[in-house]
Scaffold this motif. Structure first.
Motif, PDB file in Angstrom:
ATOM      1  N   ARG A 103      50.314  -1.249  -7.438  1.00  0.00           N
ATOM      2  CA  ARG A 103      51.608  -1.324  -6.751  1.00  0.00           C
ATOM      3  C   ARG A 103      52.602  -2.155  -7.552  1.00  0.00           C
ATOM      4  N   SER A 104      52.148  -3.273  -8.111  1.00  0.00           N
ATOM      5  CA  SER A 104      53.078  -4.089  -8.911  1.00  0.00           C
ATOM      6  C   SER A 104      53.637  -3.270 -10.074  1.00  0.00           C
ATOM      7  N   ARG A 105      52.758  -2.523 -10.758  1.00  0.00           N
ATOM      8  CA  ARG A 105      53.237  -1.708 -11.888  1.00  0.00           C
ATOM      9  C   ARG A 105      54.248  -0.681 -11.408  1.00  0.00           C
ATOM     10  N   ALA A 106      53.975  -0.067 -10.271  1.00  0.00           N
ATOM     11  CA  ALA A 106      54.913   0.931  -9.740  1.00  0.00           C
ATOM     12  C   ALA A 106      56.263   0.272  -9.439  1.00  0.00           C
ATOM     13  N   LEU A 107      56.229  -0.965  -8.963  1.00  0.00           N
ATOM     14  CA  LEU A 107      57.493  -1.651  -8.667  1.00  0.00           C
ATOM     15  C   LEU A 107      58.267  -1.935  -9.954  1.00  0.00           C
ATOM     16  N   PHE A 108      57.561  -2.391 -11.004  1.00  0.00           N
ATOM     17  CA  PHE A 108      58.264  -2.638 -12.270  1.00  0.00           C
ATOM     18  C   PHE A 108      58.772  -1.341 -12.885  1.00  0.00           C
ATOM     19  N   ASP A 109      58.100  -0.231 -12.591  1.00  0.00           N
ATOM     20  CA  ASP A 109      58.569   1.060 -13.106  1.00  0.00           C
ATOM     21  C   ASP A 109      59.859   1.525 -12.436  1.00  0.00           C
ATOM     22  N   LEU A 110      60.270   0.880 -11.353  1.00  0.00           N
ATOM     23  CA  LEU A 110      61.532   1.262 -10.702  1.00  0.00           C
ATOM     24  C   LEU A 110      62.745   0.732 -11.456  1.00  0.00           C
ATOM     25  N   ILE A 111      62.497  -0.165 -12.410  1.00  0.00           N
ATOM     26  CA  ILE A 111      63.579  -0.845 -13.116  1.00  0.00           C
ATOM     27  C   ILE A 111      63.834  -0.166 -14.452  1.00  0.00           C
ATOM     28  N   GLU A 112      65.094   0.088 -14.789  1.00  0.00           N
ATOM     29  CA  GLU A 112      65.409   0.590 -16.132  1.00  0.00           C
ATOM     30  C   GLU A 112      65.025  -0.493 -17.138  1.00  0.00           C
ATOM     31  N   PRO A 113      64.349  -0.095 -18.237  1.00  0.00           N
ATOM     32  CA  PRO A 113      63.846  -1.109 -19.173  1.00  0.00           C
ATOM     33  C   PRO A 113      64.920  -2.089 -19.663  1.00  0.00           C
ATOM     34  N   GLU A 114      66.171  -1.651 -19.775  1.00  0.00           N
ATOM     35  CA  GLU A 114      67.168  -2.595 -20.317  1.00  0.00           C
ATOM     36  C   GLU A 114      67.525  -3.692 -19.308  1.00  0.00           C
ATOM     37  N   ALA A 115      67.043  -3.544 -18.075  1.00  0.00           N
ATOM     38  CA  ALA A 115      67.301  -4.599 -17.085  1.00  0.00           C
ATOM     39  C   ALA A 115      66.198  -5.661 -17.078  1.00  0.00           C
ATOM     40  N   TYR A 116      65.263  -5.574 -18.015  1.00  0.00           N
ATOM     41  CA  TYR A 116      64.053  -6.392 -17.960  1.00  0.00           C
ATOM     42  C   TYR A 116      64.332  -7.895 -18.035  1.00  0.00           C
ATOM     43  N   TYR A 117      65.390  -8.268 -18.721  1.00  0.00           N
ATOM     44  CA  TYR A 117      65.692  -9.701 -18.838  1.00  0.00           C
ATOM     45  C   TYR A 117      66.812 -10.115 -17.884  1.00  0.00           C
ATOM     46  N   ALA A 118      67.209  -9.183 -17.013  1.00  0.00           N
ATOM     47  CA  ALA A 118      68.275  -9.500 -16.049  1.00  0.00           C
ATOM     48  C   ALA A 118      67.733 -10.449 -14.982  1.00  0.00           C
TER      49      ALA A 118
END
Ligand code: AVJ
Ligand code: FE
Length: 430
Positions: free
Chosen positions: A17-32
């Motif tokens: 589930r955690s991975r699925a949640l991180f997959d909802l984010i566009e990669p360029e938002a990773y440091y936002a």
């Protein structure tokens, strides 16, 4: 005795589930940093495995983890009081690692943790491993942060998220009305039993795991009170905002004179029957504007778990486990449902949505119960927040895992924190 396979299965389910949640984010938002006061997104992807290593592997089992530098970096993130606080933001000066490194750390941690859950000796003489404490600490911590992630994701611009194809909204509920119900004076049990098998023999039910702030169990006499049958809806709250008493909720926005709900993946014309998600300060002010107040923590227990016969039950609806017909929780969707839309979850007094569709703010400051002892696997968990600056929330939201739904579970936030899925219900002394 812990059921190791069941624990490993829960760990795997959490990680999926955690991975699925991180997959909802566009990669360029990773440091936002969707919430200015909290750490950036990258921190949380490292924090989940790092915390499990610290609580279970290091403290619980006394074994080394996989990467002490990353475990230290991702150990903890504390929210300062306000954005202009003298304290620097969490991780303001941190140079965060590349995502590949964070993901590789997670993979290595998962292998180590899964093997330990299945095979390591659980030494109950270690304080952090009594009744497998460190194991449950790790498992429930990850489940809890899945809610953190979702309410953080709610703040991200829609363009920085990947919209699922299917969005299960329930928009068209009738307005639930303003009925109230009188709950007569009676006793409420707060907290949980920490003791062992002797209590079981006496017909008591110690829970397998609870956080330190859930102990000890104690009974309080609650005077009669009157309480709303339904949560305060957006329709109820709108006149209060339009009269200028408060700023609009963080979940609302106004465009061309029309109000919208800032949903997870799109804005929706403000659904009138959805509960209003507001800060504790604004919830308190709204209740006061009606000549009423919030429930105390003890009144919440009485309303949710008490019955006219005087018995108490483990869920508002009785003894059946928390399935999604009983309440809007356990990741049932990304946004609320209309107040009163889960009547099978009503309490013995006919009060709806006490557990589900948004946490319930109480008027009670977060404070230790008599007999509080900081937990060995995570001594800072609660103790640092007994500062008179945090209020108790009870119940559950759409983003609360079913494993966290129990009467003794307590959540807490600062009164000005507007980002959580938390709703209002008004009450008055009878
Ligand atoms: C209990 C939800 C207030 O998110 O700040 C997670 C839980 N503590 N990691 C939080 C927590 C450390 C905590 N709340
Ligand atoms: Fe944490």
């Amino acid at each position: 005795m812990v059921h190791r396979e069941a624990a490993a299965e829960w760990y795997a389910r959490n990680r999926t589930r955690s991975r699925a949640l991180f997959d909802l984010i566009e990669p360029e938002a990773y440091y936002a940093r969707p919430i200015a006061l909290r750490n950036p997104i990258v921190f949380y992807e490292g924090h989940l495995p790092a915390f499990s290593i610290i609580a279970l592997i290091n403290r619980g089992l006394g074994r080394p983890g996989v990467d002490p530098r990353l475990e230290q970096l991702f150990a903890r993130g504390i929210d300062p009081e306000s954005e202009d606080d003298a304290t620097p933001r969490s991780g303001a000066d941190t140079r965060w690692p590349p995502r590949d490194e964070v993901l590789a750390f997670g993979v290595a941690a998962d292998a180590l943790i899964t093997d330990a859950i299945l095979h390591a000796p659980f030494d109950e003489s270690r304080p952090a491993m009594r009744r497998a404490e460190g194991l449950f600490t790790a498992l429930e911590h990850e489940a809890m942060h899945q809610e953190t992630l979702l309410y953080m994701w709610h703040r991200l611009p829609h363009g920085r998220k990947r919209r699922p194809v299917y969005l299960p909204y329930e928009l068209n509920g009738d307005l639930p009305g303003h009925a109230t119900v009188k709950v007569p004076a009676g006793a409420a049990t707060l907290g949980a039993l920490r003791r062992g098998p002797a209590d079981l023999a006496q017909g008591k039910h110690p829970i397998p795991f609870g956080w330190d702030n859930e102990f000890e169990a104690h009974s309080l006499d609650v005077p009669a009170f009157d309480v709303d049958v339904h949560s305060v809806t957006n329709a109820d709250y709108l006149p209060f905002v339009e009269a200028g008493h408060v700023e609009p909720p963080a979940f609302w926005l106004r465009e061309d004179g029309r109000w919208f709900w800032r949903g997870m993946f799109e804005n929706l014309p403000l659904p009138p029957a959805w509960p209003a998600y507001v800060s504790h300060e604004d919830a308190t002010a709204f209740a006061a504007s009606k000549g009423r107040r919030l429930l105390t923590e003890a009144e919440f227990h009485r309303a949710a778990y008490g019955t006219p016969s005087g018995d108490e039950r483990p869920f508002p609806w009785g003894t059946a486990g928390p399935d999604r017909t009983r309440g809007h929780f356990d990741f049932a969707s990304w946004d609320p449902v209309p107040a009163g839309a889960r009547p099978a979850g009503a309490s013995a007094w006919g009060i709806h949505d006490l557990v589900g569709n948004g946490w319930e703010w109480t008027s009670s400051l977060f404070a230790p119960f008599p007999g509080f002892v900081p937990m060995a696997s995570y001594p800072e968990y609660s103790a640092e927040f007994f500062d008179g600056q945090h209020y108790v929330m009870k119940g559950a939201s759409s983003a609360t895992a079913k494993e966290l739904i129990r009467p003794s579970f307590r959540n807490w936030f600062r009164p000005n924190y507007p980002y959580v899925y938390a709703k209002v219900r008004t009450a008055a002394s009878a």
